[in-house]
Design an enzyme around this catalytic site. Structure first.
Site, PDB file in Angstrom:
ATOM      1  CE  LYS A  62      25.507  -1.289  71.098  1.00  0.00           C
ATOM      2  NZ  LYS A  62      25.556  -0.268  70.066  1.00  0.00           N
ATOM      3  CB  SER A 104      35.867  -3.933  67.882  1.00  0.00           C
ATOM      4  OG  SER A 104      34.979  -3.865  66.800  1.00  0.00           O
ATOM      5  CD  GLU A 127      18.434  -2.629  58.888  1.00  0.00           C
ATOM      6  OE1 GLU A 127      18.987  -3.573  59.468  1.00  0.00           O
ATOM      7  OE2 GLU A 127      17.764  -2.775  57.845  1.00  0.00           O
ATOM      8  N   GLY A 178      23.564  -2.132  54.748  1.00  0.00           N
ATOM      9  CA  GLY A 178      23.347  -3.188  55.751  1.00  0.00           C
ATOM     10  C   GLY A 178      21.881  -3.237  56.125  1.00  0.00           C
ATOM     11  CG  ASP A 203      20.495  -6.932  58.805  1.00  0.00           C
ATOM     12  OD1 ASP A 203      21.389  -6.077  58.662  1.00  0.00           O
ATOM     13  OD2 ASP A 203      19.919  -7.145  59.890  1.00  0.00           O
ATOM     14  CB  SER A 211      22.126   5.821  68.774  1.00  0.00           C
ATOM     15  OG  SER A 211      22.800   5.790  67.537  1.00  0.00           O
TER      16      SER A 211
HETATM   17  C1  PLP Z   1      25.136  -0.282  68.809  1.00  0.00           C
HETATM   18  C2  PLP Z   1      24.745   1.012  68.229  1.00  0.00           C
HETATM   19  C3  PLP Z   1      23.581   1.141  67.443  1.00  0.00           C
HETATM   20  C4  PLP Z   1      22.704  -0.030  67.083  1.00  0.00           C
HETATM   21  O1  PLP Z   1      22.092  -0.555  68.247  1.00  0.00           O
HETATM   22  P1  PLP Z   1      21.394  -1.999  68.200  1.00  0.00           P
HETATM   23  O2  PLP Z   1      20.804  -2.156  69.561  1.00  0.00           O
HETATM   24  O3  PLP Z   1      22.481  -2.995  67.898  1.00  0.00           O
HETATM   25  O4  PLP Z   1      20.395  -1.948  67.116  1.00  0.00           O
HETATM   26  C5  PLP Z   1      23.231   2.402  66.993  1.00  0.00           C
HETATM   27  N1  PLP Z   1      23.993   3.483  67.259  1.00  0.00           N
HETATM   28  C6  PLP Z   1      25.118   3.405  68.006  1.00  0.00           C
HETATM   29  C7  PLP Z   1      25.894   4.643  68.255  1.00  0.00           C
HETATM   30  C8  PLP Z   1      25.538   2.158  68.512  1.00  0.00           C
HETATM   31  O5  PLP Z   1      26.646   2.082  69.249  1.00  0.00           O
END
Ligand code: PLP
Length: 281
Positions: free
Chosen positions: A15, A40, A166, A170, A172, A266
């Site tokens: 992010k 959050s 996903e 969830g 969607d 991620s």
């Molecule tokens: C926000 C997040 C996601 C999902 O990312 P999107 O861009 O909302 O699809 C996946 N893994 C982590 C660790 C995140 O913080």
């Protein structure tokens, strides 16, 4: 298999990329007044850190029920936290009002071209290191990371199958991908807290429809098995949402044996108070 370890990224998740790209592009005189975000989770921490790097104020709107660890982390990066009461004013309205009153710029969590472009640099860097891949597995919440990754793949490895993953509860995005309409799943009950987003956005959905090959899911039990594997065997602390792609692969939700596969891990911001419960089995 090639892992892109965004758990080792600054503030612990990809992010940072979207927040940095978006905030860096705000004209300096507007940016000086500050930024606001509602989250959050990791987006809050990313916006707070990037605002501090630019020396501008950040206001984060959070539910009054947000876990203390997330609150402390966000405040630790110097942001002002404003609470909303889930029963009262909705958080979007509150963030918009703060933006108007204080001249702050709203930093959306995923459905914005600068966010998508920033998130896509994770896959871009992976392709730069690995060369072409047969498939790339990407966690999906609101679809910012997935759509950015799919655009990067289109340029760097046009034959690579980009697959979004996903949480099963969830799903969607899976439903939207199948139906061609934006579907919603409210209050998804899953340990993957970064992917509880009720729906993709209009922008991320359009990119995903066009450039993503398939969508699949992973169950909470599959997430725990994958987390255990990366913690124990690879010495990598990855959060439940972060192992979505790996969990789908390990659980046989996708068949990629013998292929060159990229997996985006991620993020790594784990709520340690939950670990005993997850690992009890
Ligand atoms: C926000 C997040 C996601 C999902 O990312 P999107 O861009 O909302 O699809 C996946 N893994 C982590 C660790 C995140 O913080």
């Amino acid at each position: 298999m090639f892992l892109k370890c965004e758990s080792l990224q600054r503030m612990g998740a990809f992010k940072f990329r979207g927040a940095f790209n978006t905030i860096a592009q705000i004209p300096a005189e507007t940016r000086r007044r500050g930024v606001v975000a509602f989250s959050s989770g990791n987006h809050a921490q990313a916006v707070a850190l990037v605002a501090r790097m630019h020396g501008v104020p950040a206001v984060i709107v959070m539910p009054s029920t947000a876990p203390p660890a997330k609150l402390d982390a966000t405040r630790g990066y110097g942001a002002e936290v404003v609470f909303y009461d889930r029963a009262g004013e909705d958080r979007d309205a509150m963030a918009l009002r703060l933006a108007r009153e204080r001249g702050l710029t709203l930093i959306p969590p995923f459905d914005h071209p600068d966010i998508v472009a920033g998130q896509g640099t994770a896959a871009l860097e992976l392709f730069e290191e690995t060369g072409p891949l047969d498939a790339l597995l990407v966690p999906c919440g609101g679809g910012g990371l997935l759509s950015g990754s799919a655009i990067a793949a289109q340029v760097m490895a046009p034959t690579c199958r980009v697959i979004g993953v996903e949480p099963e509860a969830g799903d969607d995005g899976n439903r939207s991908f199948a139906s061609g309409r934006l579907e919603r799943v409210e209050h998804a009950d899953t340990i993957a807290d970064g992917a509880r987003t009720p729906s993709l956005g209009p922008l991320t959905f359009a990119v995903i429809r066009r450039h993503v090959s398939a969508m699949t899911v992973a169950s909470d039990a599959e997430l725990i098995a994958a987390m255990r594997f990366v913690w124990e065997r690879m010495k990598l602390i990855v959060e439940p949402t972060g192992v979505l792609g790996l969990a789908a692969l390990m659980a046989g939700r996708v068949h990629l044996r013998g292929r060159r596969v990229g997996v985006i891990l991620s993020g790594g911001n784990v709520d340690l108070t939950r670990v005993r419960e997850w690992m009890a089995g």
